[in-house]
Design a protein around this motif. Sequence first.
Motif, PDB file in Angstrom:
ATOM      1  N   ASP A 172     -12.556   3.891  78.030  1.00  0.00           N
ATOM      2  CA  ASP A 172     -12.608   2.795  77.057  1.00  0.00           C
ATOM      3  C   ASP A 172     -11.900   3.139  75.751  1.00  0.00           C
ATOM      4  OD1 ASP A 172     -14.352   4.660  76.051  1.00  0.00           O
ATOM      5  OD2 ASP A 172     -16.082   3.314  75.910  1.00  0.00           O
ATOM      6  N   GLY A 173     -11.234   4.300  75.687  1.00  0.00           N
ATOM      7  CA  GLY A 173     -10.460   4.658  74.496  1.00  0.00           C
ATOM      8  C   GLY A 173     -11.117   5.677  73.593  1.00  0.00           C
ATOM      9  N   TRP A 174     -12.372   5.992  73.837  1.00  0.00           N
ATOM     10  CA  TRP A 174     -13.028   7.016  73.018  1.00  0.00           C
ATOM     11  C   TRP A 174     -12.553   8.407  73.445  1.00  0.00           C
ATOM     12  CZ3 TRP A 174     -15.352   6.645  68.571  1.00  0.00           C
ATOM     13  CH2 TRP A 174     -15.957   5.450  68.196  1.00  0.00           C
ATOM     14  N   ARG A 175     -12.208   9.224  72.457  1.00  0.00           N
ATOM     15  CA  ARG A 175     -11.797  10.600  72.699  1.00  0.00           C
ATOM     16  C   ARG A 175     -12.680  11.508  71.834  1.00  0.00           C
ATOM     17  NH1 ARG A 175      -5.391  11.460  72.895  1.00  0.00           N
ATOM     18  NH2 ARG A 175      -6.177  13.160  74.191  1.00  0.00           N
ATOM     19  N   VAL A 176     -13.345  12.446  72.487  1.00  0.00           N
ATOM     20  CA  VAL A 176     -14.267  13.338  71.790  1.00  0.00           C
ATOM     21  C   VAL A 176     -13.642  14.723  71.730  1.00  0.00           C
ATOM     22  CG1 VAL A 176     -16.578  14.311  71.765  1.00  0.00           C
ATOM     23  CG2 VAL A 176     -16.219  11.988  72.627  1.00  0.00           C
ATOM     24  N   GLY A 177     -13.591  15.307  70.526  1.00  0.00           N
ATOM     25  CA  GLY A 177     -12.970  16.611  70.342  1.00  0.00           C
ATOM     26  C   GLY A 177     -13.941  17.748  70.556  1.00  0.00           C
ATOM     27  N   GLN A 178     -13.535  18.927  70.120  1.00  0.00           N
ATOM     28  CA  GLN A 178     -14.335  20.124  70.306  1.00  0.00           C
ATOM     29  C   GLN A 178     -15.353  20.305  69.186  1.00  0.00           C
ATOM     30  OE1 GLN A 178     -15.300  22.221  72.245  1.00  0.00           O
ATOM     31  NE2 GLN A 178     -13.866  22.383  73.904  1.00  0.00           N
ATOM     32  N   THR A 179     -16.391  21.063  69.490  1.00  0.00           N
ATOM     33  CA  THR A 179     -17.344  21.435  68.454  1.00  0.00           C
ATOM     34  C   THR A 179     -16.707  22.476  67.536  1.00  0.00           C
ATOM     35  OG1 THR A 179     -18.225  23.184  69.859  1.00  0.00           O
ATOM     36  CG2 THR A 179     -19.302  21.059  69.975  1.00  0.00           C
ATOM     37  N   GLN A 180     -17.269  22.667  66.369  1.00  0.00           N
ATOM     38  CA  GLN A 180     -16.783  23.667  65.419  1.00  0.00           C
ATOM     39  C   GLN A 180     -17.778  24.818  65.372  1.00  0.00           C
ATOM     40  OE1 GLN A 180     -15.335  22.036  61.809  1.00  0.00           O
ATOM     41  NE2 GLN A 180     -14.581  23.981  61.027  1.00  0.00           N
ATOM     42  N   GLU A 181     -17.345  25.956  65.877  1.00  0.00           N
ATOM     43  CA  GLU A 181     -18.237  27.108  65.952  1.00  0.00           C
ATOM     44  C   GLU A 181     -18.405  27.755  64.584  1.00  0.00           C
ATOM     45  OE1 GLU A 181     -16.333  29.493  68.884  1.00  0.00           O
ATOM     46  OE2 GLU A 181     -17.078  28.301  70.571  1.00  0.00           O
ATOM     47  N   GLY A 182     -19.614  28.166  64.287  1.00  0.00           N
ATOM     48  CA  GLY A 182     -19.890  28.857  63.032  1.00  0.00           C
ATOM     49  C   GLY A 182     -19.914  27.979  61.807  1.00  0.00           C
ATOM     50  N   TYR A 183     -19.804  26.665  61.989  1.00  0.00           N
ATOM     51  CA  TYR A 183     -19.743  25.752  60.841  1.00  0.00           C
ATOM     52  C   TYR A 183     -20.736  24.616  61.034  1.00  0.00           C
ATOM     53  CZ  TYR A 183     -17.948  22.364  57.470  1.00  0.00           C
ATOM     54  OH  TYR A 183     -17.828  21.467  56.437  1.00  0.00           O
ATOM     55  N   PHE A 184     -21.694  24.530  60.125  1.00  0.00           N
ATOM     56  CA  PHE A 184     -22.679  23.456  60.115  1.00  0.00           C
ATOM     57  C   PHE A 184     -22.246  22.463  59.052  1.00  0.00           C
ATOM     58  CE2 PHE A 184     -27.264  22.113  59.130  1.00  0.00           C
ATOM     59  CZ  PHE A 184     -27.337  21.282  60.244  1.00  0.00           C
ATOM     60  N   ASP A 185     -21.968  21.231  59.457  1.00  0.00           N
ATOM     61  CA  ASP A 185     -21.444  20.229  58.526  1.00  0.00           C
ATOM     62  C   ASP A 185     -22.245  20.227  57.226  1.00  0.00           C
ATOM     63  OD1 ASP A 185     -19.644  19.581  60.436  1.00  0.00           O
ATOM     64  OD2 ASP A 185     -20.372  17.563  60.820  1.00  0.00           O
ATOM     65  N   LEU A 186     -21.526  20.220  56.106  1.00  0.00           N
ATOM     66  CA  LEU A 186     -22.192  20.428  54.825  1.00  0.00           C
ATOM     67  C   LEU A 186     -23.089  19.258  54.420  1.00  0.00           C
ATOM     68  CD1 LEU A 186     -19.463  22.267  52.722  1.00  0.00           C
ATOM     69  CD2 LEU A 186     -21.211  23.181  54.275  1.00  0.00           C
ATOM     70  N   ASP A 187     -22.815  18.068  54.925  1.00  0.00           N
ATOM     71  CA  ASP A 187     -23.736  16.975  54.630  1.00  0.00           C
ATOM     72  C   ASP A 187     -25.048  17.157  55.387  1.00  0.00           C
ATOM     73  OD1 ASP A 187     -22.216  16.352  57.060  1.00  0.00           O
ATOM     74  OD2 ASP A 187     -23.225  14.407  56.999  1.00  0.00           O
ATOM     75  N   LEU A 188     -24.966  17.741  56.587  1.00  0.00           N
ATOM     76  CA  LEU A 188     -26.192  18.027  57.331  1.00  0.00           C
ATOM     77  C   LEU A 188     -26.950  19.188  56.696  1.00  0.00           C
ATOM     78  CD1 LEU A 188     -24.989  17.615  61.027  1.00  0.00           C
ATOM     79  CD2 LEU A 188     -26.267  15.980  59.603  1.00  0.00           C
ATOM     80  N   LEU A 189     -26.220  20.188  56.214  1.00  0.00           N
ATOM     81  CA  LEU A 189     -26.876  21.274  55.490  1.00  0.00           C
ATOM     82  C   LEU A 189     -27.576  20.729  54.256  1.00  0.00           C
ATOM     83  CD1 LEU A 189     -27.478  24.269  55.063  1.00  0.00           C
ATOM     84  CD2 LEU A 189     -25.258  24.468  53.898  1.00  0.00           C
ATOM     85  N   GLY A 190     -26.915  19.802  53.566  1.00  0.00           N
ATOM     86  CA  GLY A 190     -27.536  19.183  52.399  1.00  0.00           C
ATOM     87  C   GLY A 190     -28.814  18.449  52.761  1.00  0.00           C
ATOM     88  N   ALA A 191     -28.793  17.745  53.900  1.00  0.00           N
ATOM     89  CA  ALA A 191     -30.000  17.055  54.353  1.00  0.00           C
ATOM     90  C   ALA A 191     -31.091  18.058  54.708  1.00  0.00           C
ATOM     91  CB  ALA A 191     -29.679  16.171  55.553  1.00  0.00           C
ATOM     92  N   LEU A 192     -30.701  19.167  55.303  1.00  0.00           N
ATOM     93  CA  LEU A 192     -31.670  20.185  55.699  1.00  0.00           C
ATOM     94  C   LEU A 192     -32.372  20.802  54.492  1.00  0.00           C
ATOM     95  CD1 LEU A 192     -32.860  21.814  58.086  1.00  0.00           C
ATOM     96  CD2 LEU A 192     -30.949  23.419  57.796  1.00  0.00           C
ATOM     97  N   THR A 193     -31.664  20.878  53.353  1.00  0.00           N
ATOM     98  CA  THR A 193     -32.270  21.500  52.169  1.00  0.00           C
ATOM     99  C   THR A 193     -33.522  20.756  51.702  1.00  0.00           C
ATOM    100  OG1 THR A 193     -30.861  20.265  50.618  1.00  0.00           O
ATOM    101  CG2 THR A 193     -30.063  22.424  51.368  1.00  0.00           C
ATOM    102  N   GLU A 194     -33.629  19.464  52.036  1.00  0.00           N
ATOM    103  CA  GLU A 194     -34.844  18.721  51.675  1.00  0.00           C
ATOM    104  C   GLU A 194     -36.076  19.387  52.290  1.00  0.00           C
ATOM    105  OE1 GLU A 194     -34.411  14.654  52.808  1.00  0.00           O
ATOM    106  OE2 GLU A 194     -32.344  14.541  52.064  1.00  0.00           O
ATOM    107  N   HIS A 195     -35.954  19.816  53.541  1.00  0.00           N
ATOM    108  CA  HIS A 195     -37.062  20.468  54.223  1.00  0.00           C
ATOM    109  C   HIS A 195     -37.182  21.933  53.820  1.00  0.00           C
ATOM    110  CE1 HIS A 195     -37.169  16.803  56.438  1.00  0.00           C
ATOM    111  NE2 HIS A 195     -36.081  17.054  57.151  1.00  0.00           N
ATOM    112  N   LEU A 196     -36.045  22.580  53.617  1.00  0.00           N
ATOM    113  CA  LEU A 196     -36.059  23.996  53.253  1.00  0.00           C
ATOM    114  C   LEU A 196     -36.718  24.201  51.891  1.00  0.00           C
ATOM    115  CD1 LEU A 196     -32.441  25.022  54.343  1.00  0.00           C
ATOM    116  CD2 LEU A 196     -34.570  25.329  55.629  1.00  0.00           C
ATOM    117  N   ALA A 197     -36.415  23.326  50.942  1.00  0.00           N
ATOM    118  CA  ALA A 197     -36.969  23.463  49.598  1.00  0.00           C
ATOM    119  C   ALA A 197     -38.487  23.363  49.605  1.00  0.00           C
ATOM    120  CB  ALA A 197     -36.375  22.401  48.671  1.00  0.00           C
ATOM    121  N   ALA A 198     -38.999  22.509  50.473  1.00  0.00           N
ATOM    122  CA  ALA A 198     -40.450  22.316  50.525  1.00  0.00           C
ATOM    123  C   ALA A 198     -41.172  23.454  51.247  1.00  0.00           C
ATOM    124  CB  ALA A 198     -40.760  20.990  51.223  1.00  0.00           C
ATOM    125  N   ALA A 199     -40.416  24.301  51.931  1.00  0.00           N
ATOM    126  CA  ALA A 199     -41.024  25.350  52.752  1.00  0.00           C
ATOM    127  C   ALA A 199     -40.900  26.736  52.127  1.00  0.00           C
ATOM    128  CB  ALA A 199     -40.393  25.345  54.137  1.00  0.00           C
TER     129      ALA A 199
END
Length: 295
Positions: A98-125
Motif C-alpha cells: 500500500d506504499g508504506w515503507r518502514v526503515g531500520q531501528t536506530q541502535e543505541g539511540y533512544f529518541d529524545l522526545d521519548l527520553l523527555g517523556a520518561l523523565t516524568e516518571h524518573l523524576a518521581a522515582a
Amino acid sequence: MQLLTDITSGDWLLARVGDWARVGGVAGTGFEAYARLLHPVPARLEDLSVTDEWGMHPVLEETRWQWSQVAERVGATMHPLVQWNRLADIHQGVDFDDGWRVGQTQEGYFDLDLLGALTEHLAAATRSPGDLVAGIWTGWGELSGHGWSVYVEEGRGLRGWLARRVWRNEMDASHRWSVAPEVRAAAARGPWLEWPEREMLPFATSTAELADPTWAEHAGIGVQPGLSGISPQLLWPTDRAWVVASEIDWDSTVVAGPRSLVDVVLADERFEAFEVREDDDLTYEGDTINPPRGD
C-alpha cells in the motif's frame, strides 16, 4: 550538562554488571524490576502510482511506527524479547504493497522526545532528580567530528565540487563550535567510565534538562540542529534509585529500578514496553518465537 572528571561515580554500577547481552549486563543486576522499551522505527507513505525520472515515488507522509504495527502486518508475535530482524529485513526494513515503507531501528539511540517523556516518571522515582549522571559512549562520531553524513548535490564538475567543499568547511566550523574543548579532549584521551567493552564519558545532568528534547544541541557534544543526535548509554541519579540503559548494539532501552517505576513505565502508552528479567537474552537469538525474515 557538564563533563565530570571523577569517573568513580559509576563504580557502584560497574560492580553490578551482569553477563554480556543480558538485561543485567546492560543496566546492572539486583534491581527490583526491569522494563524493555522498543525504539520506534521511521515510516513513510509513498504514492506508488507516480514515478519520477529517477524511479522514485513522492512521499505523502512521514512518521514513526511502533514494532507492533509491523508485526500485525507481517503476522509476527509481539512478546518481551521480540527482535526487529524477526519482523523486518535486518538490512532494509520492510516495504508494503500500500506504499508504506518502514526503515531500520536506530541502535543505541533512544529518541529524545521519548527520553523527555520518561523523565516524568524518573523524576518521581528518585530523591535527586536534579543530580543525575549520564554516560555517553565515546564512539559517537559527533564527539570526534565524524557524526554528520549529509550529501550536497549542486551540479557536476567544478561547480558541484566547490559547493560541496564550501558545505564541508561550514560543517567543520560548526562542529568545532558545537563540541566543548574539554569534551573533545576527554573523548580522545579519557578519563572514561570503563563499562565492559564500552568507554563512556560521564556528564552531570538533571531530569529537568533531559525533559527538553533539544538538550543535546546545547550540551557541547557535537549534535547539530536537525541532524541525528546522541542519547545517553547510561543514566542514573546519585541516590542510585534506578538506571536507564541504551546499549549501543541494541535497539531497545532498559529501565531498571523499583517495582513502582517499572509499573508506571509499562502503563504509559507513549512507550512500547515489556517487562523483562535481568538474565533475559537481548540478542537476535533471544526471540525464540518469531523466525528470522532475512539475513
